[in-house]
Design a protein around this motif. Structure first.
Motif, short mmCIF file in Angstrom:
data_model
loop_
_atom_site.label_atom_id
_atom_site.label_comp_id
_atom_site.label_asym_id
_atom_site.label_seq_id
_atom_site.Cartn_x
_atom_site.Cartn_y
_atom_site.Cartn_z
N PHE A 80 0.85 -1.33 -0.04
CA PHE A 80 0.08 -0.19 -0.07
C PHE A 80 0.84 1.29 -0.19
O PHE A 80 1.79 1.27 0.80
N PHE A 81 0.50 2.05 -0.93
CA PHE A 81 1.37 3.40 -0.92
C PHE A 81 0.49 4.50 -1.27
O PHE A 81 -0.74 4.61 -1.58
N ALA A 82 0.81 5.79 -1.23
CA ALA A 82 0.14 6.73 -1.64
C ALA A 82 -0.50 6.94 -3.05
O ALA A 82 0.31 6.71 -4.15
N GLY A 83 -1.93 6.91 -3.22
CA GLY A 83 -2.39 6.71 -4.50
C GLY A 83 -2.77 5.27 -5.02
O GLY A 83 -3.23 5.27 -6.00
N GLY A 84 -2.30 4.56 -4.15
CA GLY A 84 -2.67 3.04 -4.74
C GLY A 84 -2.12 1.91 -4.05
O GLY A 84 -1.81 2.24 -2.88
N ASP A 85 -2.17 0.89 -4.45
CA ASP A 85 -1.97 -0.49 -3.89
C ASP A 85 -1.77 -1.51 -4.91
O ASP A 85 -1.92 -1.42 -6.06
N LEU A 86 -1.41 -2.85 -4.39
CA LEU A 86 -0.96 -3.85 -5.43
C LEU A 86 -2.39 -4.24 -6.02
O LEU A 86 -2.41 -4.42 -7.28
N GLY A 87 -3.71 -4.09 -5.36
CA GLY A 87 -4.97 -4.35 -5.99
C GLY A 87 -5.09 -3.57 -7.25
O GLY A 87 -5.45 -4.07 -8.38
N CYS A 88 -5.11 -2.31 -7.03
CA CYS A 88 -5.53 -1.45 -8.20
C CYS A 88 -4.45 -1.43 -9.47
O CYS A 88 -4.71 -1.30 -10.60
N ALA A 196 6.38 7.58 -5.21
CA ALA A 196 5.49 7.44 -4.22
C ALA A 196 5.77 6.07 -3.55
O ALA A 196 5.61 6.05 -2.33
N VAL A 197 6.20 5.03 -4.26
CA VAL A 197 6.34 3.88 -3.55
C VAL A 197 7.66 3.74 -2.76
O VAL A 197 7.84 3.36 -1.69
N LEU A 198 8.99 4.67 -3.33
CA LEU A 198 9.99 4.64 -2.65
C LEU A 198 9.82 5.41 -1.40
O LEU A 198 10.27 5.04 -0.27
N SER A 199 9.18 6.36 -1.46
CA SER A 199 8.91 7.37 -0.26
C SER A 199 8.23 6.62 0.93
O SER A 199 8.68 6.67 2.11
N ARG A 200 7.23 5.84 0.35
CA ARG A 200 6.59 4.95 1.56
C ARG A 200 7.58 3.85 1.95
O ARG A 200 7.71 3.43 3.31
N ARG A 201 8.27 3.20 1.31
CA ARG A 201 9.04 2.06 1.41
C ARG A 201 10.34 2.73 2.34
O ARG A 201 10.37 1.86 3.46
N GLU A 202 10.77 3.49 2.20
CA GLU A 202 12.01 4.33 2.90
C GLU A 202 11.48 5.22 4.12
O GLU A 202 12.25 5.91 4.72
N SER A 203 10.17 5.39 4.32
CA SER A 203 9.60 6.24 5.05
C SER A 203 10.38 7.71 5.03
O SER A 203 10.46 8.40 5.87
N LEU A 204 10.31 8.32 3.86
CA LEU A 204 10.89 9.64 3.46
C LEU A 204 9.66 10.48 3.38
O LEU A 204 8.56 10.25 2.88
N GLN A 205 9.84 11.64 3.81
CA GLN A 205 8.66 12.71 4.13
C GLN A 205 9.24 13.88 2.93
O GLN A 205 10.34 14.19 3.14
N VAL A 210 3.99 13.05 -2.69
CA VAL A 210 4.02 12.43 -4.00
C VAL A 210 3.13 11.32 -3.98
O VAL A 210 3.18 10.49 -3.33
N VAL A 211 1.95 11.53 -5.09
CA VAL A 211 1.06 10.22 -5.22
C VAL A 211 1.32 9.57 -6.25
O VAL A 211 1.25 9.95 -7.42
N SER A 212 1.20 8.50 -6.40
CA SER A 212 1.24 7.25 -7.58
C SER A 212 0.32 7.95 -8.47
O SER A 212 -0.95 8.15 -8.35
N ASP A 213 0.67 7.62 -9.77
CA ASP A 213 -0.44 8.24 -11.05
C ASP A 213 -1.05 6.82 -11.50
O ASP A 213 -1.66 6.88 -12.58
N THR A 214 -1.13 5.77 -10.72
CA THR A 214 -1.60 4.65 -11.19
C THR A 214 -3.32 4.89 -11.70
O THR A 214 -3.85 5.34 -10.96
N ALA A 215 -3.59 4.29 -12.98
CA ALA A 215 -4.90 4.82 -13.63
C ALA A 215 -5.06 3.75 -14.86
O ALA A 215 -3.91 3.31 -15.54
#
Length: 355
Positions: A80-88, A196-205, A210-215
């Motif tokens: 799970f990350f900003a703007g999306g997740d594995l499912g979408c 977005a994925v990197l910032s969530r993985r590494e707890s970067l603020q 930054v939100v994923s563009d997944t669409a």
């Protein structure tokens, strides 16, 4: 005489975890399928209850169209990350792969590989997100499969999806079709998904998240094709793993051409550019999950660009360069400083497990 029915305790979707019985093909497997997957993905084809789905013939096939089929495996860490997740992501990735051949996506199949001990709450969250993305795209999941592997032999949840679509007669879109003189169009800003994925993985603020563009991009593709004469859109590609730089090299190699792009013309969010500078990453090689690049015949380029900008997923579309003759099949970039540099193939993987 009254026959007592077996009572089956509902799954504990709040605290429960996947165990090996869920993959054994018995009652536990059926319960997982019914309470998690079938309930989320419910549609008339899935309700057939078979190991495959009986599907109607799309009208485009009766009018000279062709079938398109694509399959993809989806892994991401974190799930799970900003703007999306594995499912979408699993829906969007395969819908887009089908759409990049100019096709209308019709159906999806999904296969889940679950690790023993994976939380049922997280599984339900992934599945619900996948179902919502499927419904929003209008592309149902019509069949699927689930397997469970022992703890330590997986990583929570992997999803493989297969998509089927149909391309109408008169359209021929593919990576080998770029021609010298074609205009290169990009549907929007690059790099959001990877950052977005990197910032969530590494707890970067960052100051601005930054939100994923997944669409799912198939409606954007339909608008582009409708704005141009049949056959004028030569290439469509979504620059996912490896980013824009790698995607352009793939097209150049397939088509036997070169490319010249303009660095100043490539749209990018300021926070993505700043994050890449901070981390020493080249945004040209950062993954996207909701963008496409197109090679379009010059006479149709302005009409296609206008159609892209009129669509919500193409509001920041831009003309970023052109296809040129080059026997070496180089992708070159005119830099902001007035020089040129070769945009080479990506070497290695800067961000593992992002799509």
């Amino acid at each position: 005489m009254t026959v007592k029915k077996d009572y089956v305790r509902p799954l504990d979707l709040k605290h429960g975890r996947v165990d090996m019985n869920h993959g054994a093909g018995g009652r536990a497997s059926m319960q997982l399928i019914e309470e998690v997957f079938a309930r989320a993905f419910d549609n008339e084809f899935l309700r057939q209850g078979n190991d495959g789905a009986l599907l109607p013939v799309p009208p485009e096939l009766l009018e000279g169209g062709r079938l398109v089929m694509s399959t993809d495996g989806h892994v991401v860490s974190p799930l799970f990350f900003a703007g999306g997740d594995l499912g979408c992501l699993a829906v969007h990735g395969t819908v887009n792969d089908v759409a990049m051949l100019g096709a209308r996506p019709l159906y999806l199949a999904a296969s889940f590989i679950l690790e023993e001990g994976f939380a049922l709450a997280e599984l339900k969250r992934v599945v619900d997100s996948m179902a919502a993305a499927s419904r929003a795209a209008g592309v149902p999941v019509v069949t699927g499969d689930t397997k469970v592997v022992e703890k330590g032999k997986g990583d929570g949840c992997f999803i493989a999806t297969t998509g089927v679509g149909v391309v109408p007669a008169g359209e021929s879109v593919g990576g080998a079709n770029a021609r010298p003189g074609d205009v290169l169009l990009l549907s929007g800003t690059i790099g959001e998904h990877g950052v977005a994925v990197l910032s969530r993985r590494e707890s970067l603020q960052f100051e601005t998240e930054v939100v994923s563009d997944t669409a799912a991009l198939h409606t954007l593709v339909a608008a582009m094709l409708a704005a141009a004469p049949p056959g004028a859109v030569h290439v469509l590609r979504d620059p996912t793993r490896g980013g824009l730089g790698t995607t352009l090299n793939e097209i150049a190699r397939q088509s036997g051409v070169g490319m010249l792009i303009d660095e100043a013309a490539i749209p990018m969010q300021p926070q993505v550019e700043a994050a890449c500078e901070l981390l020493g990453l080249d945004p040209l090689y950062i993954a996207n999950e909701g963008k496409l690049v197109a090679a379009v015949a010059p006479q149709a380029a302005e009409a296609v660009l206008a159609a892209m900008r009129a669509h919500p997923l193409g509001a920041n579309a831009a003309r970023i360069g052109e296809v040129i003759e080059d026997e070496h099949r180089f992708v070159q970039m005119a830099t902001r400083f007035g020089g040129r540099r070769v945009v080479d193939w990506l070497s290695g993987e800067p961000l593992p497990r992002i799509c």
